[in-house]
Design a protein around this motif. Structure first.
Motif, mmCIF file in Angstrom:
data_model
loop_
_atom_site.group_PDB
_atom_site.id
_atom_site.type_symbol
_atom_site.label_atom_id
_atom_site.label_comp_id
_atom_site.label_asym_id
_atom_site.label_seq_id
_atom_site.Cartn_x
_atom_site.Cartn_y
_atom_site.Cartn_z
ATOM 1 N N GLY A 233 8.654 2.690 15.417
ATOM 2 C CA GLY A 233 8.558 3.101 14.025
ATOM 3 C C GLY A 233 7.868 2.096 13.131
ATOM 4 N N TYR A 234 7.133 1.157 13.735
ATOM 5 C CA TYR A 234 6.469 0.147 12.904
ATOM 6 C C TYR A 234 5.341 0.750 12.076
ATOM 7 C CZ TYR A 234 5.339 -4.682 11.669
ATOM 8 O OH TYR A 234 5.139 -5.854 10.987
ATOM 9 N N PRO A 235 4.502 1.645 12.633
ATOM 10 C CA PRO A 235 3.510 2.316 11.789
ATOM 11 C C PRO A 235 4.191 3.376 10.913
ATOM 12 C CG PRO A 235 2.865 2.340 14.117
ATOM 13 C CD PRO A 235 4.299 1.951 14.053
ATOM 14 N N PHE A 236 3.690 3.541 9.701
ATOM 15 C CA PHE A 236 4.165 4.643 8.870
ATOM 16 C C PHE A 236 3.911 5.967 9.583
ATOM 17 C CE2 PHE A 236 3.119 1.777 5.067
ATOM 18 C CZ PHE A 236 4.456 1.452 4.829
ATOM 19 N N THR A 237 4.694 6.963 9.256
ATOM 20 C CA THR A 237 4.486 8.293 9.825
ATOM 21 C C THR A 237 3.474 9.102 9.022
ATOM 22 O OG1 THR A 237 6.350 9.190 8.542
ATOM 23 C CG2 THR A 237 6.827 8.380 10.775
ATOM 24 N N PHE A 238 2.892 8.492 8.005
ATOM 25 C CA PHE A 238 1.927 9.165 7.133
ATOM 26 C C PHE A 238 0.713 8.263 6.952
ATOM 27 C CE2 PHE A 238 5.059 6.774 4.738
ATOM 28 C CZ PHE A 238 4.286 5.980 3.902
ATOM 29 N N ASP A 239 -0.366 8.820 6.466
ATOM 30 C CA ASP A 239 -1.577 8.047 6.196
ATOM 31 C C ASP A 239 -1.403 7.342 4.854
ATOM 32 O OD1 ASP A 239 -4.055 6.986 5.699
ATOM 33 O OD2 ASP A 239 -5.168 8.851 6.011
ATOM 34 N N VAL A 240 -1.122 6.054 4.910
ATOM 35 C CA VAL A 240 -0.799 5.310 3.692
ATOM 36 C C VAL A 240 -1.985 5.208 2.739
ATOM 37 C CG1 VAL A 240 -1.380 3.024 4.638
ATOM 38 C CG2 VAL A 240 0.382 3.224 2.863
ATOM 39 N N ASP A 241 -3.192 5.383 3.250
ATOM 40 C CA ASP A 241 -4.379 5.250 2.404
ATOM 41 C C ASP A 241 -4.957 6.592 1.969
ATOM 42 O OD1 ASP A 241 -4.408 2.391 2.493
ATOM 43 O OD2 ASP A 241 -5.145 2.533 4.546
ATOM 44 N N ARG B 269 0.831 -1.208 0.000
ATOM 45 C CA ARG B 269 0.000 0.000 0.000
ATOM 46 C C ARG B 269 0.861 1.252 0.000
ATOM 47 N NH1 ARG B 269 -2.473 -1.484 5.085
ATOM 48 N NH2 ARG B 269 -3.502 0.541 5.223
ATOM 49 N N GLY B 270 2.030 1.180 0.617
ATOM 50 C CA GLY B 270 2.968 2.290 0.549
ATOM 51 C C GLY B 270 3.457 2.525 -0.868
ATOM 52 N N LEU B 271 3.661 1.431 -1.617
ATOM 53 C CA LEU B 271 4.071 1.567 -3.017
ATOM 54 C C LEU B 271 2.958 2.186 -3.860
ATOM 55 C CD1 LEU B 271 5.995 -1.769 -3.703
ATOM 56 C CD2 LEU B 271 6.962 0.499 -3.267
ATOM 57 N N VAL B 272 1.712 1.827 -3.556
ATOM 58 C CA VAL B 272 0.590 2.429 -4.292
ATOM 59 C C VAL B 272 0.582 3.937 -4.073
ATOM 60 C CG1 VAL B 272 -1.916 2.550 -4.500
ATOM 61 C CG2 VAL B 272 -0.798 0.326 -4.226
ATOM 62 N N LYS B 273 0.856 4.361 -2.852
ATOM 63 C CA LYS B 273 0.885 5.799 -2.567
ATOM 64 C C LYS B 273 2.024 6.487 -3.314
ATOM 65 C CE LYS B 273 0.853 9.088 1.311
ATOM 66 N NZ LYS B 273 -0.440 9.703 0.975
ATOM 67 N N GLU B 274 3.156 5.788 -3.415
ATOM 68 C CA GLU B 274 4.346 6.399 -4.020
ATOM 69 C C GLU B 274 4.363 6.291 -5.544
ATOM 70 O OE1 GLU B 274 9.229 6.188 -3.572
ATOM 71 O OE2 GLU B 274 7.921 5.240 -2.091
ATOM 72 N N PHE C 119 -2.583 -6.996 -5.126
ATOM 73 C CA PHE C 119 -3.101 -8.167 -4.417
ATOM 74 C C PHE C 119 -2.588 -8.102 -2.988
ATOM 75 C CE2 PHE C 119 -2.224 -12.942 -3.651
ATOM 76 C CZ PHE C 119 -3.335 -13.052 -2.828
ATOM 77 N N LEU C 120 -3.514 -8.071 -2.032
ATOM 78 C CA LEU C 120 -3.173 -8.037 -0.616
ATOM 79 C C LEU C 120 -3.649 -9.333 0.040
ATOM 80 C CD1 LEU C 120 -4.322 -4.372 0.183
ATOM 81 C CD2 LEU C 120 -2.038 -5.157 -0.521
ATOM 82 N N LEU C 121 -2.717 -10.098 0.583
ATOM 83 C CA LEU C 121 -3.018 -11.378 1.214
ATOM 84 C C LEU C 121 -2.856 -11.242 2.722
ATOM 85 C CD1 LEU C 121 -3.491 -14.466 1.266
ATOM 86 C CD2 LEU C 121 -1.037 -14.743 0.770
ATOM 87 N N CYS C 122 -3.942 -11.453 3.462
ATOM 88 C CA CYS C 122 -3.921 -11.309 4.923
ATOM 89 C C CYS C 122 -3.138 -10.051 5.308
ATOM 90 C CB CYS C 122 -3.299 -12.536 5.583
ATOM 91 S SG CYS C 122 -4.195 -14.067 5.276
ATOM 92 N N PRO C 123 -3.534 -8.902 4.749
ATOM 93 C CA PRO C 123 -2.687 -7.714 4.897
ATOM 94 C C PRO C 123 -2.738 -7.092 6.281
ATOM 95 C CG PRO C 123 -4.728 -7.129 3.793
ATOM 96 C CD PRO C 123 -4.740 -8.632 3.937
ATOM 97 N N CYS C 124 -1.594 -6.572 6.701
ATOM 98 C CA CYS C 124 -1.541 -5.711 7.878
ATOM 99 C C CYS C 124 -2.151 -4.376 7.480
ATOM 100 C CB CYS C 124 -0.086 -5.540 8.325
ATOM 101 S SG CYS C 124 0.149 -4.241 9.546
ATOM 102 N N ILE C 125 -3.269 -4.024 8.070
ATOM 103 C CA ILE C 125 -3.926 -2.750 7.793
ATOM 104 C C ILE C 125 -3.519 -1.712 8.831
ATOM 105 C CG2 ILE C 125 -6.137 -1.593 7.485
ATOM 106 C CD1 ILE C 125 -5.470 -3.680 5.332
#
Length: 270
Positions: A195-203, A103-108, A117-123
């Motif tokens: 730092g496990y969560p992104f510092t930005f809203d990935v969605d 999802r970070g790549l989609v943003k970038e 394709f997201l399989l059992c994704p960490c949201i």
């Protein structure tokens, strides 16, 4: 294959030819967890170049001192993109933490990405904030569990809700094999720094109109399934499934459904 430049060194494997698809495993295992479940679904006519990477600190990719957060890990994956498929249109698939990075790549790289394709994704990266079902075993083979060592049994039963010999064999070959190679100190540091969560809203992205697939396990007590539903308004051409008798290792526990749904996504992608 090993790629190295002044910024990053990473291991990857390729199969097929055509439009690139970057395929990212979860936190701990290595690329084998994805090659084993994905490769049987592809056909020579798909025209897709599959690129399976080992994330830094996992598999054969060494850890890097500059990576201390998910923001940094996403930068590392972006460096992989720039090294292997610079400027190309591509699809991306990710499992668990790999889905978070996807999802970070989609943003970038949004305009360049042709499907997700997201399989059992960490949201939600912060596990305390996830909406999780309680742990529930769908099937267990007591004789099999008796044969395993205490460590094997603990690892297997932590996430697998279908605990039969077939799932164990694949779990051992595709997941535990990678877990045994992981740099535990590096991985613990990634979480310990906060730092496990992104510092930005990935969605926070424009609506994504390319073919997408979101597969979740109805009994997945690691990342759950309810949180992933929130992606449906953004990923407007996503098939969403919460698969029963499946936990965080859905691809091992519901093979036929996994193959069918991924195959349908590939058809739409094509």
């Amino acid at each position: 294959m090993l790629y190295s430049n002044e910024y990053i060194t990473f291991n990857y494997e390729e199969a097929g030819a055509g439009m690139p698809m970057l395929i990212i495993h979860g936190n701990g295992p290595d690329h084998r967890m994805m090659t084993a479940c994905m490769e049987p679904v592809f056909t020579p006519d798909d025209g897709i170049r599959r690129i399976y990477v080992d994330l830094p600190g996992m598999g054969q990719s060494p850890a890097a001192d500059w990576i201390s957060s998910s923001d940094d890990m996403l930068k590392a994956v972006s460096l992989m993109v720039e090294a292997l498929i610079p400027g190309e249109h591509f699809a991306v698939a990710g499992e668990s933490y790999g889905g978070y990075l996807a999802r970070g790549l989609v943003k970038e790289y949004g305009p360049l990405i042709e499907g997700v394709f997201l399989l059992c994704p960490c949201i939600i990266a912060d596990s305390d904030k996830r909406d999780l079902p309680s742990y529930e075993v769908a099937f267990s083979d007591p004789k099999l569990l008796e044969e395993l060592s205490a460590g094997e049994r603990e690892e297997f039963t932590a996430n697998c809700v279908v605990q039969n010999r077939q799932v164990w064999t694949r779990f051992q070959e595709e997941i535990m094999s990678g877990l045994n190679l992981a740099d535990e100190g590096f991985m613990q540091n990634l979480r310990a720094n906060g730092g496990y969560p992104f510092t930005f809203d990935v969605d926070d992205i424009p609506p994504f109109d390319k073919p997408s697939l979101i597969l979740t396990g109805r009994q997945d007590s690691v990342v759950g399934y309810k949180d992933a539903w929130r992606l449906m308004d953004t990923y407007r051409h996503a098939t969403f499934a919460a698969v029963d008798r499946a936990g965080h290792n859905l691809q091992l526990e519901q093979v036929e459904l996994f193959n069918s749904l991924v195959r349908e996504w590939l058809n739409r992608l094509g």
